[in-house]
Design a protein around this motif. Structure first.
Motif, short mmCIF file in Angstrom:
data_model
loop_
_atom_site.label_atom_id
_atom_site.label_comp_id
_atom_site.label_asym_id
_atom_site.label_seq_id
_atom_site.Cartn_x
_atom_site.Cartn_y
_atom_site.Cartn_z
N PHE A 192 0.60 -1.28 -0.07
CA PHE A 192 0.02 0.05 0.19
C PHE A 192 0.75 1.16 0.01
O PHE A 192 0.29 2.22 -0.37
CB PHE A 192 -0.98 -0.06 1.16
N SER A 193 2.06 1.35 0.39
CA SER A 193 3.05 2.38 0.38
C SER A 193 3.41 2.94 -0.98
O SER A 193 3.85 3.86 -1.05
CB SER A 193 4.19 2.31 1.25
N ARG A 194 3.06 1.98 -2.03
CA ARG A 194 3.34 2.38 -3.24
C ARG A 194 2.38 3.63 -3.62
O ARG A 194 2.66 4.24 -4.66
CB ARG A 194 3.12 1.16 -4.09
N PHE A 195 1.45 3.89 -3.25
CA PHE A 195 0.53 4.81 -3.42
C PHE A 195 0.61 6.07 -2.92
O PHE A 195 0.09 7.04 -3.21
CB PHE A 195 -1.01 4.24 -3.40
N GLY A 196 1.38 6.20 -1.76
CA GLY A 196 1.57 7.41 -0.83
C GLY A 196 2.07 7.00 0.37
O GLY A 196 2.00 5.87 0.92
N PRO A 197 2.57 7.98 1.42
CA PRO A 197 2.90 7.71 2.77
C PRO A 197 1.70 7.13 3.66
O PRO A 197 0.55 7.43 3.51
CB PRO A 197 2.96 8.89 3.11
N VAL A 198 2.04 6.04 4.13
CA VAL A 198 1.24 5.16 5.06
C VAL A 198 1.41 5.75 6.46
O VAL A 198 2.70 5.71 6.84
CB VAL A 198 1.33 3.72 5.00
N LEU A 199 0.36 6.34 7.08
CA LEU A 199 0.40 6.45 8.51
C LEU A 199 0.59 5.38 9.68
O LEU A 199 1.24 5.24 10.49
CB LEU A 199 -0.53 7.55 8.99
N ASP A 200 -0.16 4.46 9.25
CA ASP A 200 -0.34 3.32 10.17
C ASP A 200 -1.09 2.13 9.45
O ASP A 200 -1.83 2.12 8.33
CB ASP A 200 -1.21 3.59 11.32
N VAL A 201 -0.61 0.83 9.91
CA VAL A 201 -1.10 -0.36 9.49
C VAL A 201 -1.49 -0.91 10.64
O VAL A 201 -0.68 -1.45 11.42
CB VAL A 201 -0.18 -1.05 8.80
N VAL A 202 -2.61 -1.47 10.72
CA VAL A 202 -3.10 -1.96 11.98
C VAL A 202 -3.80 -3.59 11.74
O VAL A 202 -4.72 -3.70 10.78
CB VAL A 202 -4.55 -1.45 12.60
N CYS A 203 -3.06 -4.61 12.22
CA CYS A 203 -3.30 -5.91 12.00
C CYS A 203 -3.16 -6.59 13.40
O CYS A 203 -2.22 -6.58 13.94
CB CYS A 203 -2.26 -6.40 11.02
#
Length: 240
Positions: free
Chosen positions: A32-43
């Motif tokens: 998902f970071s290929r599309f832009g900055p990721v603030l958080d990934v919750v898993c």
């Protein structure tokens, strides 16, 4: 079905449940970071949330682009189902409205505390001995019976069957004026200590650890600990 308004947070379903959440978090971040900055990934690793995750972007347009491109995309041999999250994520709320974020955390802590109190109460009530059955009035029952006096148990100790090892200890025979801080200071030096919870009006407490092994070390170290003058703390595993 009501359509969910676009948000910075995406809700992912149908993820491969055989992959450890930590590893899945890395895989999702890369995808998902290929599309832009990721603030958080919750898993989260729990039965209720298995196969689910949340991706938080800085803006809605980036989230929309990722959703459009990756919905039904096969990740680890399973097609992802992607939608916008129903609620604003913690990461976004913390940036946009810190006061509301703190209020959300406070409510969450209060709800967790109430759940713990209800669980502790249920365990305590479940462990209490049932009142003796009422005897029928017969000649045998009315005859005097001489029995050896029973050995009194320590005060405030509920007589319950021995429970199998688990991560929560049940502390009994505590002085009425026991403070939570006292218990925290006693147990915090044991590896894996999480929290202590006093049960109001019962002079007992529940001590929670990360796992049953760490709880066992604390039990071995503090069972029959002299917590006050002529008062010794009784530690058992809590009923689960």
């Amino acid at each position: 079905m009501t359509e969910i308004a676009p948000k910075q947070t995406l809700y992912i379903r149908n993820l491969n449940e055989t992959i450890h959440p930590n590893k899945m978090r890395e895989i999702l971040y890369t995808a998902f970071s290929r599309f832009g900055p990721v603030l958080d990934v919750v898993c989260i690793r729990s039965n209720k949330l298995r196969g689910q995750a949340w991706i938080v972007y800085e803006d809605v347009s980036t989230a929309t682009a990722a959703k459009k491109k990756l919905n039904n995309y096969s990740l680890c041999d399973k097609p992802m189902n992607i939608d916008y999250a129903k609620e604003t994520s913690d990461a976004v709320l913390k940036l946009k409205n810190p006061q509301e974020y703190r209020e959300r955390l406070r409510k969450r802590r209060d709800e967790a505390r109430k759940r713990k109190e209800m669980e502790d109460k249920a365990i305590l009530e479940g462990g209490a001995a049932a009142p003796p059955a009422k005897q029928a009035k017969t000649e045998a029952a009315s005859a005097p019976v001489v029995a050896a006096p029973a050995q009194p148990a320590p005060r405030n100790v509920v007589q319950v069957p021995s429970e199998p090892p688990n991560k929560i200890l049940f502390a009994q025979n505590l002085p009425a004026d026991t403070k939570l801080e006292t218990l925290e200071n006693l147990f915090k030096d044991f590896t894996g200590y999480k929290e202590a919870r006093l049960v109001p009006g019962h002079n007992v407490a529940f001590i929670e650890f990360e796992d049953e092994i760490k709880a066992g070390h604390a039990k071995d170290g503090l069972h029959n600990y002299k917590i006050a003058e002529k008062v010794f703390m009784n530690l058992t595993y809590a009923k689960r």
